[in-house]
Structures are given as structure tokens and as C-alpha cells.
Design a protein around this motif. Structure first.
Motif, PDB file in Angstrom:
ATOM      1  N   ASP A 295       0.854  -1.179   0.000  1.00  0.00           N
ATOM      2  CA  ASP A 295       0.000   0.000   0.000  1.00  0.00           C
ATOM      3  C   ASP A 295       0.899   1.241   0.000  1.00  0.00           C
TER       4      ASP A 295
ATOM      5  N   ARG B 186       0.383   4.309   0.690  1.00  0.00           N
ATOM      6  CA  ARG B 186       0.219   5.214   1.832  1.00  0.00           C
ATOM      7  C   ARG B 186       1.114   4.782   2.994  1.00  0.00           C
TER       8      ARG B 186
ATOM      9  N   HIS C 149     -12.988  10.973  -5.093  1.00  0.00           N
ATOM     10  CA  HIS C 149     -12.924   9.816  -4.198  1.00  0.00           C
ATOM     11  C   HIS C 149     -14.326   9.276  -3.933  1.00  0.00           C
TER      12      HIS C 149
ATOM     13  N   TYR D  20     -14.509   6.812  -1.034  1.00  0.00           N
ATOM     14  CA  TYR D  20     -14.533   7.416   0.303  1.00  0.00           C
ATOM     15  C   TYR D  20     -15.890   8.040   0.608  1.00  0.00           C
TER      16      TYR D  20
ATOM     17  N   SER E 162      -6.303   9.774   7.171  1.00  0.00           N
ATOM     18  CA  SER E 162      -5.723   8.608   6.492  1.00  0.00           C
ATOM     19  C   SER E 162      -6.301   8.334   5.109  1.00  0.00           C
ATOM     20  N   GLY E 163      -7.263   9.139   4.656  1.00  0.00           N
ATOM     21  CA  GLY E 163      -7.878   8.905   3.362  1.00  0.00           C
ATOM     22  C   GLY E 163      -7.340   9.776   2.251  1.00  0.00           C
TER      23      GLY E 163
ATOM     24  N   ASN F 160      -3.509   9.717  -0.076  1.00  0.00           N
ATOM     25  CA  ASN F 160      -3.838   9.201  -1.398  1.00  0.00           C
ATOM     26  C   ASN F 160      -3.505  10.230  -2.476  1.00  0.00           C
ATOM     27  N   GLU F 161      -3.856  11.466  -2.233  1.00  0.00           N
ATOM     28  CA  GLU F 161      -3.602  12.492  -3.253  1.00  0.00           C
ATOM     29  C   GLU F 161      -2.118  12.854  -3.328  1.00  0.00           C
TER      30      GLU F 161
ATOM     31  N   HIS G  56       0.248  10.723  -3.028  1.00  0.00           N
ATOM     32  CA  HIS G  56       0.794   9.661  -3.887  1.00  0.00           C
ATOM     33  C   HIS G  56       0.438   9.904  -5.351  1.00  0.00           C
ATOM     34  N   MET G  57      -0.802  10.297  -5.619  1.00  0.00           N
ATOM     35  CA  MET G  57      -1.232  10.528  -6.992  1.00  0.00           C
ATOM     36  C   MET G  57      -0.488  11.703  -7.620  1.00  0.00           C
TER      37      MET G  57
END
Length: 268
Positions: A91, A93, A187, A190, A230-231, A235-236, A238-239
């Protein structure tokens, strides 16, 4: 005292489950196991809280309904993450967190997962508050709760399928998915995850049942975790590293969380 001891047992079970998740993730090097185990463990804790007998009464229909809802949520989410984890990719994250934490990564991850256990306990309390509403069964709130839950379940499943279909097309390699639900919120997974937790306050809230207010903890907690913790943020991040300008353009067009028609891309 029985209620306190039962809740303490639920809390201890979640703590042990996340200690086990830490051990599995550290040994395997695949931190997808963390969210897999959390999903199943939190679902089991929710079922236990819903079915907790109070006053020696047999299980009531609302208890069985709520237990079924949280069990179905857990099975869907846990299995979805498990399938992704079994492909063997770490993962991103958690990989990013480990890089940030450096030499203290293992110890800090253990503490971080205990916080996740606490979050699972709060959700279980909210589920239990809904399940034990003493009002006559099948009132308007029960119907609304079931509708919200099923809508969230279907929406999350659709978003997952749309993303999987997009990624399976070799022509989309390196691109950002903006198909279907991904074109109205960055998302949707989410958003629908959060929406599902609004079902429990709908079932629990009543002027004659003050403990039902505890069910509000579930959507409040999930909103904070998904939007600010944590959401979306990791995530963004990483993107942005992996997709760069393409993802920045996507951010300008599409809302992060609340669904809304996409905005026109600005002219160069």
C-alpha cells in the motif's frame, strides 16, 4: 457492569487484532494486510456490539438488522481490499509513512495501528447504539437507514468496478480515472464509505432514546479520517507524485469529496 466488561472485551479484541495486523505487515512487507484486517475486525466488533444482550432479552429484530448491515459492510470492504492485497503490491500510503518515519517506522506503525483499533471501537459503539434503540421496530428511521446503507453499498461497489475497468485498459496506463462516478468526485469510494455510516444515526436517533446520539460518532469520525487524515491527503500526495500535472488538472475539475458536476477545464 456487564455492559462495561463487554465493551472492554470488544476494545481488547480490536487492539489484539491490530497488533496482529502489525506483525503480519512487518513480516510480509505488504501493508495492505493492515486495512484488510481492520475491515474484518471492525466488522466483527460491530456485530458483537449490535448483538450484545442487554437485560437478558433475546435478540430483537433491530439488533439483527444492524448486525447484518455492519457484517455485510465488513465482508464487502474487507474482501475488496484482500483481493488487492493478494496481488502482492504494498500500500503506497503505508510505504510513504515508513519512509517518513525512518528508523522508528516499526514502532510508530504499531502505535498508529492501535489508534486504528480505537477508531474501530468508536464505530462499534455507534453501531451498538443503533442496534439497541428500544423504539418499536420498523419506523421511518429504520427504512431511511437501510436505504442509506444499500445506496452506499451499491455506490461503493460501482465505483470500484469503474476504476478496475479503467485500469484494465492498457490505453489508460499513466492516466487519471475520471470515468463515471470518478468524474463527479475524486474519491467516490470514500464518499460512499462515509455515507454508509450515516445509516446508523438514522436508525438510532430518537428523542426518547438519548444514548442514540452516540451513533453520530460514526459518520463524524469517518469524515475526519477520510477527508483530513488517512484517506484523501496521503492518497492524493501519492497521486501527485505518480501522475503529476494530469492529477493537478483533475483536482481543478472535480471536487475532492462531495459529488458535483465536473468544472470545465480552464483554457490555456
Amino acid at each position: 457492569m456487564t455492559l462495561i466488561l463487554s465493551l472492554a472485551a470488544v476494545a481488547l479484541s480490536l487492539s489484539l487484532a491490530m497488533a496482529g495486523a502489525w506483525w503480519v505487515a512487518e513480516r510480509s512487507g505488504n501493508h495492505g494486510w493492515v486495512d484488510t484486517i481492520w475491515s474484518y475486525a471492525s466488522g466483527a466488533a460491530g456485530v458483537a456490539a449490535a448483538l450484545l444482550p442487554l437485560g437478558g432479552e433475546p435478540w430483537l429484530p433491530r439488533q439483527l438488522l444492524v448486525a447484518g448491515m455492519v457484517g455485510l459492510w465488513s465482508a464487502r470492504l474487507g474482501t475488496h481490499i484482500l483481493q488487492r492485497t493478494m496481488r502482492g503490491h504494498d500500500d503506497p500510503r503505508y510505504a510513504d509513512l515508513r519512509r517518513q518515519w525512518g528508523a522508528a517506522a516499526s514502532r510508530r506503525l504499531f502505535h498508529f495501528l492501535q489508534v486504528q483499533a480505537l477508531a474501530g471501537f468508536v464505530l462499534a459503539v455507534a453501531v451498538g447504539a443503533a442496534a439497541h434503540n428500544p423504539a418499536p421496530f420498523w419506523r421511518l428511521g429504520d427504512g431511511l437507514g437501510v436505504a442509506l446503507f444499500l445506496g452506499a453499498l451499491l455506490g461503493a461497489g460501482l465505483a470500484d468496478r469503474q476504476l478496475a475497468r479503467f485500469r484494465a485498459d492498457p490505453a489508460n496506463r499513466g492516466r487519471v480515472c475520471d470515468a463515471g462516478l470518478w468524474g463527479v468526485t475524486r474519491h467516490p469510494n470514500y464518499f460512499f464509505e462515509w455515507l454508509g455510516w450515516t445509516a446508523y444515526p438514522a436508525i438510532a436517533l430518537s428523542l426518547a432514546y438519548l444514548p442514540g446520539a452516540a451513533a453520530l460518532l460514526a459518520p463524524a469520525l469517518m469524515y475526519v479520517l477520510l477527508v483530513y487524515a488517512s484517506g484523501i491527503p496521503p492518497n492524493e500526495a501519492h497521486m501527485l507524485r505518480s501522475r503529476g500535472d494530469a492529477f493537478r488538472a483533475y483536482q481543478r475539475r472535480v471536487n475532492a469529496f462531495w459529488p458535483s458536476p465536473a468544472r470545465r477545464a480552464p483554457r490555456p
